[in-house]
Design an enzyme around this catalytic site. Sequence first.
Site, PDB file in Angstrom:
ATOM      1  N   GLN A 187      47.677  37.534  42.606  1.00  0.00           N
ATOM      2  CA  GLN A 187      48.181  36.400  41.830  1.00  0.00           C
ATOM      3  C   GLN A 187      47.043  35.441  41.467  1.00  0.00           C
ATOM      4  O   GLN A 187      46.901  35.027  40.319  1.00  0.00           O
ATOM      5  CB  GLN A 187      49.262  35.666  42.617  1.00  0.00           C
ATOM      6  CG  GLN A 187      49.895  34.514  41.862  1.00  0.00           C
ATOM      7  CD  GLN A 187      50.925  33.788  42.703  1.00  0.00           C
ATOM      8  OE1 GLN A 187      50.722  33.562  43.894  1.00  0.00           O
ATOM      9  NE2 GLN A 187      52.036  33.424  42.086  1.00  0.00           N
ATOM     10  N   HIS A 236      44.567  48.222  38.258  1.00  0.00           N
ATOM     11  CA  HIS A 236      44.886  48.670  36.910  1.00  0.00           C
ATOM     12  C   HIS A 236      45.781  47.618  36.278  1.00  0.00           C
ATOM     13  O   HIS A 236      46.882  47.353  36.768  1.00  0.00           O
ATOM     14  CB  HIS A 236      45.576  50.031  36.900  1.00  0.00           C
ATOM     15  CG  HIS A 236      45.769  50.533  35.520  1.00  0.00           C
ATOM     16  ND1 HIS A 236      47.007  50.813  35.008  1.00  0.00           N
ATOM     17  CD2 HIS A 236      44.883  50.770  34.520  1.00  0.00           C
ATOM     18  CE1 HIS A 236      46.875  51.211  33.749  1.00  0.00           C
ATOM     19  NE2 HIS A 236      45.597  51.190  33.436  1.00  0.00           N
TER      20      HIS A 236
END
Length: 163
Positions: A83, A17
């Site tokens: 990341q 999300h």
Amino acid sequence: MYLTGEALVGDGTEVAHIDLLVGDKEGAVGKAFANALVNQVDKHTPLFAVITPNLVAKPITMLVPKVSIKNLEDATLIFGPAQKAVAMAVVDSVEEGIISKSTIEDICIICGVFIHPEAKDADKIYEFNYEATKIAIKRAFNEEPDIDEIIKKKNDAGHPFYK
């Protein structure tokens, strides 16, 4: 003024999300970006989106974990597949023309990233976060959904964590 984007992709504990803000480095988003970096919150360490160390995404993008980082396993998932996924989605969005190359030094992105505490599959975390970030960026730059779509769907739309 700034842009906002949101997307939910995937399922299970690897669900992604993304909530993001895109704005001018000299504006509200730029100030929030700088404040997040210099005023870090315990267990919610903000980090730059990098493809690999020494290869930062542009426009400069900061991931902000939405769930507390409690151990090395949690840190590895946010500082690894999440990341890289966010960084790749940002750079691919520039490459595809969603984000104009002419603006990359003037804007920044703050990207809230959800990693479920029980998530384990790094490949799914990468896949789902990449896709969610791409969708959120596209929605932000296209100012989607528009209010007519929201009004039309509001009474029929289900929420995955509530009725």
